[in-house]
Scaffold this active site. Structure first.
Site, PDB file in Angstrom:
ATOM      1  N   ASP A  66       0.812  -1.210   0.000  1.00 51.28           N
ATOM      2  CA  ASP A  66       0.000   0.000   0.000  1.00 51.28           C
ATOM      3  C   ASP A  66       0.853   1.270   0.000  1.00 51.28           C
ATOM      4  O   ASP A  66       2.083   1.228  -0.028  1.00 51.28           O
ATOM      5  CB  ASP A  66      -0.942  -0.033   1.206  1.00 51.28           C
ATOM      6  CG  ASP A  66      -2.338   0.462   0.878  1.00 51.28           C
ATOM      7  OD1 ASP A  66      -2.478   1.304  -0.038  1.00 51.28           O
ATOM      8  OD2 ASP A  66      -3.300   0.026   1.538  1.00 51.28           O
ATOM      9  N   TRP A  99      -3.562   3.374  -5.874  1.00 54.88           N
ATOM     10  CA  TRP A  99      -4.786   4.060  -6.316  1.00 54.88           C
ATOM     11  C   TRP A  99      -4.659   4.811  -7.640  1.00 54.88           C
ATOM     12  O   TRP A  99      -5.345   5.806  -7.880  1.00 54.88           O
ATOM     13  CB  TRP A  99      -5.274   5.025  -5.226  1.00 54.88           C
ATOM     14  CG  TRP A  99      -5.132   4.469  -3.855  1.00 54.88           C
ATOM     15  CD1 TRP A  99      -5.700   3.322  -3.373  1.00 54.88           C
ATOM     16  CD2 TRP A  99      -4.348   5.012  -2.793  1.00 54.88           C
ATOM     17  NE1 TRP A  99      -5.314   3.127  -2.069  1.00 54.88           N
ATOM     18  CE2 TRP A  99      -4.495   4.147  -1.682  1.00 54.88           C
ATOM     19  CE3 TRP A  99      -3.558   6.153  -2.666  1.00 54.88           C
ATOM     20  CZ2 TRP A  99      -3.861   4.385  -0.462  1.00 54.88           C
ATOM     21  CZ3 TRP A  99      -2.936   6.388  -1.453  1.00 54.88           C
ATOM     22  CH2 TRP A  99      -3.085   5.523  -0.371  1.00 54.88           C
ATOM     23  N   GLY A 100      -3.769   4.357  -8.503  1.00 58.39           N
ATOM     24  CA  GLY A 100      -3.619   4.998  -9.800  1.00 58.39           C
ATOM     25  C   GLY A 100      -2.816   6.274  -9.783  1.00 58.39           C
ATOM     26  O   GLY A 100      -2.770   7.001 -10.782  1.00 58.39           O
ATOM     27  N   ASP A 154     -10.315   3.579  -4.216  1.00 62.50           N
ATOM     28  CA  ASP A 154     -10.915   2.410  -3.566  1.00 62.50           C
ATOM     29  C   ASP A 154     -12.380   2.244  -3.977  1.00 62.50           C
ATOM     30  O   ASP A 154     -13.117   3.220  -4.159  1.00 62.50           O
ATOM     31  CB  ASP A 154     -10.858   2.553  -2.044  1.00 62.50           C
ATOM     32  CG  ASP A 154      -9.451   2.414  -1.495  1.00 62.50           C
ATOM     33  OD1 ASP A 154      -8.583   1.896  -2.224  1.00 62.50           O
ATOM     34  OD2 ASP A 154      -9.222   2.829  -0.347  1.00 62.50           O
TER      35      ASP A 154
END
Length: 488
Positions: free
Chosen positions: A200, A244-245, A265
């Site tokens: 993450d 998340w791009g 998300d």
């Protein structure tokens, strides 16, 4: 001076002293002569080699930490399939729940159709590292330890995934891996036995500390995974980047891992599903073997989507070659939920061993082509597969609608041919399409998924002469731009 020096070709007799002007004139008037001897050649070669070695050493030592090491392609050729704990449980996880989930993946037949990873998301550890610096599994939630758990998952014929973070902390403020990448990669892979790392992007260190940016930050763990695999002889963990791009990962993340989050998300709503489809419509071209846009964990079965919306959600994720991660409570999964998750014909497209590319839009439909619209994304999609051309039609309206397209709007269809049509949700053969196809009364937020197979030449005399009328021309030079075949 020795005789050997005088005869080496490097010695020149002493010259008389000259003024500056005289030296310049003398240099112009004097021919330039190079005398090559075996000794001078060897000396030059040695000097060049030494310079090249020193330059290479300086460059590699300076940049070794910044450059990704060669990709290991033992894992992640196809989008991975499995289960992830986050959508159903968030932080409320423990080893009993994980074992029961793994059991259900097998018992419900999900493993038989390809779901083979059981992934533990955030909140599994203690809040602090051990005195020796290691991440420690939460003693209350995982009293038997992580290795015991992964051994159990492996005994079922499944693989195990774990969660980490590239910053100081995870998103739930458990220990992250920044500056501990190799230690944690070894712990996850060798000591605990995990096969996949979801990584993450929370708790990012200050710029003055990190001095790398996102690519460099994720490269640190990529290199650690490869180093540990090389040292241990184990296959490298599948590396699933979760950022998340941010910063266009479809352009760079393939060099580091096998999947990268391409969007924000997901949540359990049609609004969220439509928004993610819209975002991915512009980057679906990036998918291919060993590298896929991850559209996030599935919400199928969690109650926020009706049956038709759930089918659309699953179809879009599968045909756009996203990893397919179940995110619902399996013990209470309904027959409807399982019928969606176990659609073998849809899964076969996601897991195509011959074609790694995804479906992409050929017409937006409600909006002009290339329009960004989070509530009304592209409606008409197509792509290649091992067994024919795939079409996906999404009704983004809140009412039923007919949806029609000309076959050659897709670049994968041949003009002048007819195509046998198979519906991948009704699992029926739906006749032969010539020139065009219409899906009748597609439900609100519903989907149609078709496999078209070449079925030979279209009937002779089919009119008009060209399916796509633009610049259709007879060999005599007559341009036939409309149904009336009027000259241009």
């Amino acid at each position: 001076m020795s005789e050997s020096a005088k005869t080496s070709g490097l010695y020149q007799p002493e010259q008389p002293r000259l003024s500056g002007v005289e030296r310049r004139k003398h240099a112009l008037d004097t021919p330039f002569v190079v005398v090559l001897t075996p000794r001078s050649i060897l000396t030059a070669v040695f000097s060049l080699g030494a310079a090249a070695f020193l330059s290479y050493s300086c460059f590699t030592s300076k940049h070794a930490e910044q450059l990704p090491k060669p990709m290991l392609e033992e894992v992640g050729r196809l989008p991975f399939m499995g289960y992830n704990t986050w959508n159903a449980y968030h932080c409320d996880i423990n080893e009993t729940l994980i074992r029961e989930t793994a059991d259900n993946v097998v018992k419900l037949g999900l493993a038989d159709v390809g779901y083979n990873y059981v992934n533990i998301d955030d909140c599994y550890s203690e809040r602090n590292r051990s005195d020796s610096g290691d991440i420690v599994a939460n003693a209350k939630r995982f009293p038997s330890g992580m290795r015991n758990l992964t051994d159990y998952i492996h005994s079922l014929g499944l693989k195990a995934g774990i969660y980490g973070d590239s910053g100081w902390f995870t998103c739930a403020l458990y220990p992250g891996s920044f500056q501990n990448e190799e230690r944690d990669a070894r712990l996850f892979n060798v000591e605990w036995g995990f096969d996949l790392l979801k990584y993450d992007n929370c708790a990012v260190p200050f710029d003055e500390i990190i001095k790398e940016g996102m690519v460099g930050k994720f490269t640190r763990m990529a290199n650690a995974i490869r180093d540990v695999a090389s040292e241990s002889g184990r296959p490298p963990m599948l590396y699933s980047l979760c950022q998340w791009g941010r910063e266009e990962p479809w352009l760079w993340a393939r060099e580091l891992g096998q999947t990268w989050r391409s969007t924000t998300d997901i949540d359990d709503s049609w609004r969220s599903v439509a928004g993610i489809i819209n975002q991915n419509s512009f980057v679906a071209w990036a998918n291919n073997f060993y590298g896929y846009n991850d559209m996030d964990i599935l919400e199928v079965g969690n109650g926020g989507l009706n049956f038709e919306e759930s089918k659309t959600h699953f179809t879009a994720w599968a045909l756009m070659k996203s990893p397919l991660l179940i995110g619902t409570h399996l013990a209470s999964a309904t027959k409807e939920t399982l019928s969606i998750l176990k659609n073998k014909e849809i899964i076969a497209i996601n897991q195509d061993p011959v074609v790694g590319t995804a479906v992409t839009p050929f017409r937006w439909g409600i909006n002009p082509d290339w329009t960004y619209n989070s509530t009304h994304p592209a409606q008409y999609w197509s792509g290649k597969s091992e067994n024919g051309t795939i079409f996906m039609l999404i009704n983004v309206l809140s009412e039923s609608a007919d949806m029609s397209f000309n076959l050659t709007e897709s670049p994968w269809i041949r003009a002048g041919r007819q195509y046998a049509v198979r519906d991948l949700w009704t699992h029926t053969e739906n006749g032969t399409a010539i020139r065009s196809f219409t899906a009748r009364a597609v439900p609100p937020h519903g989907v149609v998924a078709l496999l078209l197979k070449d079925d030979g030449d279209e009937p002779e005399g089919t009119q008009p002469p060209c399916q796509r009328e633009e610049w259709c021309m007879d060999k005599n030079g007559t341009r036939l731009d409309d149904i009336g075949f009027e000259p241009w």
